[in-house]
Design an enzyme around this catalytic site. Sequence first.
Site, PDB file in Angstrom:
ATOM      1  N   ASP A 137       4.111   8.348  10.917  1.00 60.79           N
ATOM      2  CA  ASP A 137       5.555   8.331  11.135  1.00 60.79           C
ATOM      3  C   ASP A 137       5.913   9.543  12.000  1.00 60.79           C
ATOM      4  O   ASP A 137       5.026  10.246  12.525  1.00 60.79           O
ATOM      5  CB  ASP A 137       6.333   8.248   9.811  1.00 60.79           C
ATOM      6  CG  ASP A 137       6.295   9.536   9.006  1.00 60.79           C
ATOM      7  OD1 ASP A 137       5.624  10.510   9.447  1.00 60.79           O
ATOM      8  OD2 ASP A 137       6.926   9.596   7.943  1.00 60.79           O
ATOM      9  N   CYS A 172       1.658  10.808   7.353  1.00 60.49           N
ATOM     10  CA  CYS A 172       3.102  11.031   7.283  1.00 60.49           C
ATOM     11  C   CYS A 172       3.276  12.466   6.803  1.00 60.49           C
ATOM     12  O   CYS A 172       2.338  13.260   6.908  1.00 60.49           O
ATOM     13  CB  CYS A 172       3.797   9.993   6.406  1.00 60.49           C
ATOM     14  SG  CYS A 172       3.332   9.969   4.665  1.00 60.49           S
ATOM     15  N   THR A 176       3.595  13.830   3.786  1.00 60.18           N
ATOM     16  CA  THR A 176       2.684  14.123   2.668  1.00 60.18           C
ATOM     17  C   THR A 176       1.405  13.301   2.704  1.00 60.18           C
ATOM     18  O   THR A 176       0.463  13.599   1.966  1.00 60.18           O
ATOM     19  CB  THR A 176       3.386  13.797   1.335  1.00 60.18           C
ATOM     20  OG1 THR A 176       3.722  12.399   1.335  1.00 60.18           O
ATOM     21  CG2 THR A 176       4.639  14.631   1.137  1.00 60.18           C
ATOM     22  N   HIS A 200     -18.190   6.538  -2.578  1.00 58.07           N
ATOM     23  CA  HIS A 200     -18.032   5.890  -3.880  1.00 58.07           C
ATOM     24  C   HIS A 200     -17.009   4.761  -3.872  1.00 58.07           C
ATOM     25  O   HIS A 200     -17.148   3.804  -4.632  1.00 58.07           O
ATOM     26  CB  HIS A 200     -17.626   6.918  -4.949  1.00 58.07           C
ATOM     27  CG  HIS A 200     -18.752   7.801  -5.369  1.00 58.07           C
ATOM     28  ND1 HIS A 200     -18.710   8.606  -6.492  1.00 58.07           N
ATOM     29  CD2 HIS A 200     -19.982   8.011  -4.814  1.00 58.07           C
ATOM     30  CE1 HIS A 200     -19.850   9.257  -6.621  1.00 58.07           C
ATOM     31  NE2 HIS A 200     -20.634   8.939  -5.608  1.00 58.07           N
ATOM     32  N   HIS A 220     -21.516   1.701  -7.511  1.00 58.83           N
ATOM     33  CA  HIS A 220     -20.182   1.820  -6.922  1.00 58.83           C
ATOM     34  C   HIS A 220     -19.693   0.480  -6.369  1.00 58.83           C
ATOM     35  O   HIS A 220     -18.493   0.228  -6.329  1.00 58.83           O
ATOM     36  CB  HIS A 220     -20.181   2.885  -5.832  1.00 58.83           C
ATOM     37  CG  HIS A 220     -20.654   4.215  -6.325  1.00 58.83           C
ATOM     38  ND1 HIS A 220     -19.998   4.914  -7.310  1.00 58.83           N
ATOM     39  CD2 HIS A 220     -21.762   4.942  -6.017  1.00 58.83           C
ATOM     40  CE1 HIS A 220     -20.654   6.029  -7.566  1.00 58.83           C
ATOM     41  NE2 HIS A 220     -21.734   6.073  -6.808  1.00 58.83           N
TER      42      HIS A 220
HETATM   43  C1  RB5 Z   1       9.654  11.747   6.035  1.00 56.59           C
HETATM   44  O1  RB5 Z   1      10.638  12.720   5.914  1.00 56.59           O
HETATM   45  C2  RB5 Z   1       8.741  11.793   4.831  1.00 56.59           C
HETATM   46  O2  RB5 Z   1       9.386  11.298   3.712  1.00 56.59           O
HETATM   47  C3  RB5 Z   1       7.486  11.007   5.110  1.00 56.59           C
HETATM   48  O3  RB5 Z   1       6.845  11.513   6.235  1.00 56.59           O
HETATM   49  C4  RB5 Z   1       6.418  11.027   4.028  1.00 56.59           C
HETATM   50  O4  RB5 Z   1       6.155  12.311   3.602  1.00 56.59           O
HETATM   51  C5  RB5 Z   1       6.611  10.091   2.902  1.00 56.59           C
HETATM   52  O5  RB5 Z   1       5.729   9.896   2.046  1.00 56.59           O
END
Ligand code: RB5
Length: 149
Positions: A12, A69, A71, A102, A137
Amino acid sequence: MTDNRRVVLSSDHAAIPLRQAIAAHVAELGWEVVDIGPVTPESTHYPAHGEAAARLVASGDCRLGIILCGTGQGIMMAANKVRGIRCGVCSDTFSARMIREHNDANMLSLGARVVGEGLALDIVDAFLNAGFEGGRHATRVDMIRALEA
Ligand code: RB5
């Protein structure tokens, strides 16, 4: 599993520079990179990008996928909704190796707000260089597949 050396990359808006750095790195390693963007920094929706990459892996067009993204979590959740996808978020190289050895993971997810570029490239190397061990596995991965039936 196909034997091609094609890797799809997607993210993203939160991870564009890191995705592009990974794309250049993976290409240098000799993989064919299919970078499906986005390229402009407007706010966008990670489920769409996770799904698009996952479909290319699930179809066999790409052997592996790397998605990002902020996180790594949201885009991983979306990718894992596509049948045949096994995607894990990794912030360390040990996990990146183990999800292939695995869990036979076919996609890696990274958080651009979690890991720096140097660590991210090491994580990518660990993921790409590992292979599924099979054996006990395989039984467990088959159990995951059965959940999709
Ligand atoms: C975008 O602000 C953020 O929510 C997205 O990049 C991600 O971290 C969501 O899981």
